[in-house]
Design an enzyme around this catalytic site. Structure first.
Site, PDB file in Angstrom:
ATOM      1  N   LYS A  73       0.690  -0.793  -0.010  1.00 23.03           N
ATOM      2  CA  LYS A  73      -0.147   0.400   0.243  1.00 23.03           C
ATOM      3  C   LYS A  73       0.883   1.645   0.147  1.00 23.03           C
ATOM      4  O   LYS A  73       0.840   2.195  -0.824  1.00 23.03           O
ATOM      5  CB  LYS A  73      -1.127  -0.025   0.935  1.00 23.03           C
ATOM      6  CG  LYS A  73      -1.976   1.125   1.247  1.00 23.03           C
ATOM      7  CD  LYS A  73      -3.001   0.945   2.095  1.00 23.03           C
ATOM      8  CE  LYS A  73      -4.022   2.382   2.777  1.00 23.03           C
ATOM      9  NZ  LYS A  73      -4.601   1.594   3.860  1.00 23.03           N
ATOM     10  N   GLU A 172     -10.891   6.101   5.408  1.00 24.90           N
ATOM     11  CA  GLU A 172     -10.404   5.010   6.150  1.00 24.90           C
ATOM     12  C   GLU A 172     -11.822   5.680   7.020  1.00 24.90           C
ATOM     13  O   GLU A 172     -12.764   5.340   7.984  1.00 24.90           O
ATOM     14  CB  GLU A 172      -9.497   4.235   6.188  1.00 24.90           C
ATOM     15  CG  GLU A 172      -9.022   3.531   5.901  1.00 24.90           C
ATOM     16  CD  GLU A 172      -7.986   3.304   5.186  1.00 24.90           C
ATOM     17  OE1 GLU A 172      -7.297   4.028   5.829  1.00 24.90           O
ATOM     18  OE2 GLU A 172      -7.446   2.443   4.078  1.00 24.90           O
ATOM     19  N   ASP A 194      -6.901   8.070  12.952  1.00 26.98           N
ATOM     20  CA  ASP A 194      -6.864   6.962  12.271  1.00 26.98           C
ATOM     21  C   ASP A 194      -5.372   5.826  12.294  1.00 26.98           C
ATOM     22  O   ASP A 194      -4.894   7.133  11.554  1.00 26.98           O
ATOM     23  CB  ASP A 194      -7.498   6.938  11.397  1.00 26.98           C
ATOM     24  CG  ASP A 194      -7.348   5.336  10.306  1.00 26.98           C
ATOM     25  OD1 ASP A 194      -7.134   4.329  10.907  1.00 26.98           O
ATOM     26  OD2 ASP A 194      -8.381   4.763   9.108  1.00 26.98           O
TER      27      ASP A 194
END
Lengths: 611, 243
Positions: A73, A172, A194
């Site tokens: 990622k 997200e 996050d």
């Protein structure tokens, strides 16, 4: 009705979730595990090539480090130049040319990051199909809110490669807020912090009557639990080099082992005060051993955590809020288990962060909720999201003209009209950039395209209207139109990899060096542009308003003009300002006379019905 | 002012009422169309092409706005238009939903901020697409020049020159306060004009804006162009203070 699943494509782990009636659920594998390790291992099986994903691939990390890809990622939507700092830490090899997207070399073949991510997505798709006993073709895939356009595109591509129609690229933290809102049915301002394996996001949201409105977002797409591990790995490497005179960075298997050990040590220190680090050196005999305390570990990572807190402050300030306005803080992502994070986040917001939700699953669960909204089965919830980075276009002197500000609600459009700079110019090239810095060179270049077939006209005459559209995925579309000929070109914005750009997170400049240099360059460019405009107007006015001037005043103005012209060719910003100011003084009376003639003109004869 | 009625899909209010139905449905050609939906085939309809930000949120041309009511209107209309709710519909409907929502988002961003709202009204009445030009207030020319000097000096200062830095910082801090106070006073004036405008607007009988309204706008324009310039100066001071 076919299922639309929600997928959290994470740096370390990936999950797939669906709606079981009104409850989102993560789908487990046959062993009851919901988290799939985001690791892809390639190997030859007879003559054909085989691929393993997840736990099975994880086992090959140490035995076959060069053929086993993890944390892919981090490379999504990145160019070669983005990676310099990472290369030496990674056991696998990068291929590909400069100014192109990254390719990872496995044996004789090369793979792009979306291709590797597609293997993870395929595994999740297969898991969901087996569990739901039906084919799954549509998905919502989450990305860090702070992902730029290229990174979002790459994620969408990965979905396509895996045979999924990606209905939405979803942020997200926003996904997490949906799952949170569904469970808690609370209203008010919340902050979602996050911190995952490789990325960090902070989003501030307002929840009201089923509307989830993102007020601002900030983050760092290159900061996560991986970096905590790396701090430990560096410590181990340094100490082994010092005491045993061995550079384990040249032994991929040992380096990989050190990384895995570091990860375990980090996790251990979340509950223990002290943990032992043990690593066998390349000679396979000697053992490196040392005890590390939580305090020592916190010393290593506190700088990283401070960066996340800075992002939180920026997000609050962008939302025009004070920490005390936030009613609830929700912690998401595996890395929030580090106790120091809870402490620091709690200090900032002056309240105990909320962590009842499973921080590993909540993003996937939220994606499943959004999937249900998109399929029409939920009609009382709605997400209103924003774009994380400002968008602009290059104008004279390498300066960015911003068309869309960061944190603008999406979808959104912006229009701007441009012209030519040279007589008879037939094409106009348009350079689209993303970032917060003042100069093009310091922002991420997204695309360059040409609008051709402009009617040849004197400079400044053509009118070219450029429209930016950011869709609900946060992905940009650009069109340009010659207003005189009506000719239009549509541009698919494809990533311009590696134009000496810094990463998106570095674009919001906090360093003094950047701020100083930016200010200096910008001021000089601005002053020059301003001087050009002032000169043009003044010279025109001298002709048009000749009757309003006496000889002495005229000479005065003409001297000031020639001083300014000299300063423009050689001067510093400061000299330019002085000469500009002098010219301004010299023309003040004259300008006032001219102005009074035309003040009301613009406002006359406007009818309400014309609006 | 009434908001959109959820049940019937019909709308009321100065704009939504005035504009009424003056075009057939793009899809089924039925004449039975309200502002957002075709009554017979239920497809989404585009905003009328001349819809401005005030009209899109069903606001009158007033400058004092009830922000809660504005937010409610924004949320209600978002529920009608947002692309999330058109995912399973035709491509044409998806496009309309995207465009309507984009307009709505920009309108809300603009109207919820008093200065942006006033700038927008000025540009709307002038028929000007460009952002307002910023301009330094004449009474502050000298101060601004001094600030620019100080910012410049700060940049080239020898890093070891602690006392020099402190002196400059002191100068800049005083200047910052002065600029901020000026901005604050100007904002008060601006809000004064808001009230004046709204009073004139509520008494307006004619189709056109009146002369007193226009002169009120001219005064606001001046304030806005100054405060836009000073925002930048204040930003530069704040940057320099971090050096």
């Amino acid at each position: 009705m076919p299922y639309v699943v929600g997928i959290d494509l994470g740096t370390t782990n990936s999950l797939v979730a669906y709606m079981d009636g009104k409850t989102p659920r993560a789908i487990p594998d046959e062993n009851g595990q919901v988290a799939l390790s985001s690791i892809v291992a390639f190997f030859q099986e007879g003559l054909s090539e085989a691929v393993l994903v997840g736990e099975a691939a994880k086992e090959r990390l140490v035995t076959h480090p060069e053929e086993t890809v993890y944390s892919v990622k981090r490379f999504m939507g990145k160019g070669q130049e983005d990676l310099e700092a990472d290369l030496k830490h990674l056991p696998f090899v990068f291929a590909g040319k400069e100014k192109e997207g990254i390719q990872i070399q496995i044996g004789e073949k090369t793979y792009s990051p979306p291709e590797i991510s597609a293997h993870i997505l395929r595994a999740l798709k297969a898991r969901a199909e087996k569990f739901l006993k039906t084919t799954v073709t549509q998905a919502v895939i989450t990305v860090p809110a702070y992902f730029n356009d290229s990174q979002r595109q790459a994620t969408k591509d990965a979905g396509k490669l895996a045979g999924l129609e990606v209905l939405r690229i979803l942020n997200e933290p926003t996904a997490a807020s949906l799952a949170y809102g569904l469970q808690k049915e609370k209203e008010g301002i919340i902050a979602v912090y996050d911190l995952g394996g490789g990325t960090f996001d902070i989003s501030i949201l307002k929840i009201k009557n089923g509307i989830f409105q993102v007020l601002s977002t900030n983050g760092d797409t290159h900061l996560g639990g991986d970096d905590f591990d790396r701090k430990l790995v560096n410590l181990i490497c340094d100490e082994i080099l010092k005491t045993h005179d061995v550079d384990i960075q040249t032994f991929p298997e040992v380096l990989q082992k050190a990384r895995l050990v570091s990860e375990k040590v980090k996790c251990g220190l979340s509950s223990e005060d002290s943990v032992e680090i043990v690593l066998t050196l390349p000679d396979q005999k000697t053992q490196y051993k040392r005890q590390i305390t939580r305090t020592e570990f916190e010393g290593l990572i506190q700088g990283l955590i401070a960066r996340t807190i800075d992002s939180c402050r920026q997000a609050l300030s962008d939302a025009k809020l004070e920490p005390s306005d936030v009613k609830e803080v929700v912690l998401v992502g595996g890395s929030i288990r580090v106790p120091l994070i809870k402490e620091r986040v709690g200090d900032l917001f002056q309240r105990e962060p909320h962590s009842e939700l499973n921080p590993d699953e909540v993003v996937a669960l939220g994606a499943a909720v959004q999937a249900q909204i998109l399929s029409g089965a939920i009609t009382d919830m709605l997400l209103l999201d924003v774009t994380p980075l400002s968008l602009g276009i290059e104008i004279m002197g390498g300066v960015v003209s911003r068309l869309i500000q960061r944190n603008a609600p999406i979808p959104t459009t912006a229009k701007e009209t441009y012209s030519t700079q040279v007589d008879g110019q037939r094409s106009v090239s348009i350079h689209v950039v993303q970032g917060e810095r003042e100069l093009v060179a310091d922002c991420r270049s997204l695309a360059k395209f040409n609008l051709t077939g402009v009617e040849p006209m004197p400079a400044g005459m053509p009118r070219i209207e450029v429209t930016f559209l950011i869709d609900a995925n946060g992905i940009l579309n650009v069109t340009a139109k010659d207003l005189r000929s009506g000719k239009e070109t549509t541009v698919e914005v494809t990533p311009t990899y590696g134009l000496s750009d810094e990463d998106a997170e570095k674009m919001i400049s906090t360093s003094m060096e950047n701020a100083k240099a930016d200010l200096e360059k910008r001021q000089l460019i601005e002053s020059k542009n301003e001087a050009e405009t002032v000169l043009r107007h003044t010279e025109k006015a001298l002709v048009q308003g000749a009757s309003l001037l006496d000889d002495a005043e005229r000479t005065n103005i003409e001297n000031a003009i020639s001083d300014l012209k000299n300063a423009m060719s050689s001067g510093t910003h400061r000299e330019l300002r002085e000469k500009l100011s002098a010219l301004d003084q010299a023309t003040q009376r004259f300008a006032a006379d001219l102005m009074s003639q035309s003040v009301q003109e613009a406002l006359q004869n406007k009818k309400l019905s014309d609006l | 002012m009434e908001t959109v009625s959820e049940k019937t899909g019909s709308v009321r209010g100065p704009f939504f009422e005035k504009k009424g139905v003056d075009r057939p449905c793009w899809s089924c050609k039925s004449e039975q169309v309200d502002l957002f939906n075709c009554i017979s085939c239920k497809t989404i309809q585009e905003f009328l092409s001349d819809t401005n930000y005030f009209a899109s949120l069903n606001q009158g041309y007033t400058l004092n706005i009830d922000l809660e009511q504005l937010e409610k209107q924004y949320y209600d209309l978002s529920r009608r238009f947002h692309p999330d709710y058109f995912q399973q519909r035709s491509k044409e409907e998806q496009e309309i939903s995207l465009e309507n929502t984009a307009l709505l988002n920009k309108a809300y961003q603009t109207l919820k901020d008093p200065q942006k709202r006033a700038s927008y009204l000025v540009r709307l009445v002038e028929g000007n697409d460009e952002p307002l030009k910023t301009q330094a207030p004449a009474s502050l020319f000298e101060d601004i020049f001094e600030i620019q000097e100080a910012v410049e000096e700060m940049r080239f200062l020898d890093p070891s020159d602690e006392s020099g830095r402190n002196n400059l910082k002191e100068t800049l801090k005083i200047a910052l306060e002065k600029m901020q106070q000026y901005q604050k006073d100007e904002r008060e004036k601006l809000y004064g004009h808001f009230n004046e405008w709204d009073q004139l607007e509520s008494g307006r009988q004619s189709q056109d804006f009146t002369d007193p309204q226009k002169s009120c706008l001219t005064q606001m324009k001046q304030i806005l162009s100054h405060s836009g310039y000073l925002d930048r100066v204040i930003q530069d001071i704040k940057t320099a203070l971090k050096f």
